[in-house]
Write a protein that holds these residues in place. Structure first.
Motif, PDB file in Angstrom:
ATOM      1  N   GLY A 112     -25.676 -14.697  24.713  1.00 54.05           N
ATOM      2  CA  GLY A 112     -26.816 -13.786  24.697  1.00 54.05           C
ATOM      3  C   GLY A 112     -28.087 -14.392  25.246  1.00 54.05           C
ATOM      4  N   CYS A 149     -33.007  -7.235  21.083  1.00 51.60           N
ATOM      5  CA  CYS A 149     -33.631  -6.840  22.341  1.00 51.60           C
ATOM      6  C   CYS A 149     -35.069  -6.409  22.087  1.00 51.60           C
ATOM      7  CB  CYS A 149     -32.837  -5.707  22.990  1.00 51.60           C
ATOM      8  SG  CYS A 149     -31.155  -6.178  23.451  1.00 51.60           S
ATOM      9  N   SER A 204     -23.064 -13.539  28.611  1.00 46.70           N
ATOM     10  CA  SER A 204     -22.233 -12.621  27.823  1.00 46.70           C
ATOM     11  C   SER A 204     -21.581 -13.299  26.634  1.00 46.70           C
ATOM     12  CB  SER A 204     -21.161 -12.004  28.716  1.00 46.70           C
ATOM     13  OG  SER A 204     -20.262 -12.994  29.187  1.00 46.70           O
ATOM     14  N   LEU A 261     -28.249  -5.580  21.223  1.00 44.11           N
ATOM     15  CA  LEU A 261     -27.085  -5.584  22.087  1.00 44.11           C
ATOM     16  C   LEU A 261     -25.930  -6.177  21.294  1.00 44.11           C
ATOM     17  CD1 LEU A 261     -25.697  -5.425  24.938  1.00 44.11           C
ATOM     18  CD2 LEU A 261     -26.525  -7.767  25.285  1.00 44.11           C
ATOM     19  N   ARG A 262     -24.831  -5.447  21.217  1.00 41.85           N
ATOM     20  CA  ARG A 262     -23.678  -5.906  20.441  1.00 41.85           C
ATOM     21  C   ARG A 262     -22.475  -6.056  21.369  1.00 41.85           C
ATOM     22  NH1 ARG A 262     -25.565  -4.840  15.089  1.00 41.85           N
ATOM     23  NH2 ARG A 262     -27.208  -3.246  15.131  1.00 41.85           N
ATOM     24  N   ALA A 308     -19.292  -3.945  25.127  1.00 37.45           N
ATOM     25  CA  ALA A 308     -20.700  -4.095  24.771  1.00 37.45           C
ATOM     26  C   ALA A 308     -21.312  -2.725  24.532  1.00 37.45           C
ATOM     27  CB  ALA A 308     -21.464  -4.817  25.880  1.00 37.45           C
ATOM     28  N   LEU A 363     -20.953 -10.821  18.825  1.00 31.11           N
ATOM     29  CA  LEU A 363     -22.255 -11.309  19.271  1.00 31.11           C
ATOM     30  C   LEU A 363     -23.269 -10.186  19.133  1.00 31.11           C
ATOM     31  CD1 LEU A 363     -24.027 -13.441  20.779  1.00 31.11           C
ATOM     32  CD2 LEU A 363     -23.241 -12.386  22.919  1.00 31.11           C
ATOM     33  N   ASP A 364     -24.343 -10.439  18.378  1.00 27.11           N
ATOM     34  CA  ASP A 364     -25.446  -9.491  18.232  1.00 27.11           C
ATOM     35  C   ASP A 364     -26.709 -10.147  18.780  1.00 27.11           C
ATOM     36  OD1 ASP A 364     -23.760  -7.718  16.981  1.00 27.11           O
ATOM     37  OD2 ASP A 364     -24.392  -8.225  14.962  1.00 27.11           O
ATOM     38  N   VAL A 365     -27.335  -9.477  19.770  1.00 26.62           N
ATOM     39  CA  VAL A 365     -28.484 -10.049  20.458  1.00 26.62           C
ATOM     40  C   VAL A 365     -29.691  -9.131  20.280  1.00 26.62           C
ATOM     41  CG1 VAL A 365     -29.392 -10.857  22.656  1.00 26.62           C
ATOM     42  CG2 VAL A 365     -26.940 -11.059  22.170  1.00 26.62           C
ATOM     43  N   ARG A 380     -28.357 -11.699  30.797  1.00 22.97           N
ATOM     44  CA  ARG A 380     -28.042 -12.540  29.649  1.00 22.97           C
ATOM     45  C   ARG A 380     -26.643 -13.118  29.775  1.00 22.97           C
ATOM     46  NH1 ARG A 380     -31.287 -12.039  25.128  1.00 22.97           N
ATOM     47  NH2 ARG A 380     -32.855 -10.372  25.135  1.00 22.97           N
TER      48      ARG A 380
END
Length: 353
Positions: free
Chosen positions: A85, A53, A82, A38-39, A30, A49-51, A80
């Protein structure tokens, strides 16, 4: 297995990637930073996964079971999922204060800090179970003991309304906030690290000293009063060998030094410079592999180096300026955060075992 020093994964960021973390099984990586995303990536395979923020991400930690991520997201801590997300809980530590670091204890509590406060949060709910306020901020660095019972703080008093060239390294019992030990060099303390059994603490300070002391009462073990070191090494980052035999200290003089933990005697330094070559510039990050056989350093010459305990360079990888560095728990990978991207470097068998 690829050649050691091969970049195995590149994660692009629109800005600085200033926080990185690996899952406990070393299969996921991450990264986060100033682009407020957050990647999470699989190392080798896995669905990305791209979240989004709320602000700049300054700290990331995987939970012990890998199911959750604690994220220092501007003024709040987020827990979050994992895998998706999704937010499990969120909240500020102190209104108007940025969260700088997040850590997990072995039993799943989250330990987070700002410049002036450390808070222990229940993993299931985010409820605060302990709040420790530092009387003379700022907190420059923290380290959590391996068993999660103690925290070490590096205090830099050169900031704030009552700023002065002073600082301290402190050890506190996390459950109660009780201070167990304090060491006070002649200037700000920049970094701290526990030994593997939490009985020893290593610290470096702006008075050009690196010191080892007892976590129970603050007794300094080295250097002793009769040991005068006239070298100007300007130490600023450090790490403890997971087996407790060695430490590595990075200095602004351009070298990472491996020191014997018991005595502080230098075993080796890296890089080994050929005559006539310029020095690499200040070392900004150091870390030991979990096997204790190799260490890594990053310098302002924008090169990351892996070297053994004889100082032999095993690889040198050019990067942008390194802002974060961490070995995977199995030692196979070295994760880096830099401007514009995060990288995972393959250590091959050098980091394993």
């Amino acid at each position: 297995m690829s050649q050691p020093g091969t970049v195995a994964l590149t994660v692009e960021h629109d800005g600085s990637a200033q926080a990185v973390a690996f899952s406990r099984d070393s299969t996921r990586f991450a990264s986060g930073g100033s682009d407020s995303v957050l990647r999470v990536r699989g190392v080798g395979v896995g669905v990305p996964l791209d979240v989004p923020c709320e602000g700049s991400v300054t700290g990331i930690a995987f939970s012990p079971d890998g199911a959750a991520l604690a994220v220092a997201d501007f003024e709040q801590v987020f827990l979050r999922s994992s895998t998706t997300g999704a937010v499990i809980w969120q909240g500020p530590l102190e209104p108007g204060s940025s969260v700088n670091t997040v850590r997990f204890t072995p039993d799943g509590k989250v330990v987070a800090s700002t410049d002036a406060v450390v808070v222990v949060l229940e993993g299931a709910t985010g409820a605060s179970s302990r709040r420790i306020t530092v009387d003379t901020p700022q907190i420059a660095d923290i380290d959590l003991s391996g068993d999660g019972t103690r925290i070490a703080l590096a205090i830099d008093e050169r900031h704030g309304g009552d700023h002065r060239r002073a600082g301290s390294a402190r050890v506190l019992e996390l459950a109660t906030g009780t201070e167990l030990a304090r060491l006070t060099p002649d200037d700000a303390v920049l970094a701290v690290a526990f030994g593997p059994d939490a009985s020893l603490v290593l610290c470096c300070a702006a008075d050009d000293t690196t010191r080892m002391f007892l976590a129970d009462d603050g007794t300094q073990l080295w250097p002793t009063p009769d040991e005068v070191d006239e070298q100007v090494t300007a130490p600023n980052c450090l790490a403890f060998d997971p087996k407790g035999k060695w430490t590595v200290v990075g200095g602004s003089d351009g070298f990472a030094r491996v020191l014997e933990a018991e005595s502080g005697v230098e075993k080796c330094r890296a890089p080994k410079l050929a005559p006539g070559l310029p020095d690499p510039g200040a070392v900004t990050h150091v870390a030991f592999s979990p096997n204790g056989k190799v260490a890594a350093s990053a310098s302002i010459d924008n090169v990351v180096r892996l070297f053994d305990l004889g100082g032999k360079e095993l690889y040198a990888v050019p990067t942008d300026e390194v802002l974060a560095m961490e070995f995977s728990p199995d030692g196979r990978w070295l994760g880096l955060g830099s401007f514009g991207r995060a990288l995972v470097i393959d250590n091959g068998e050098l980091g394993l075992g």
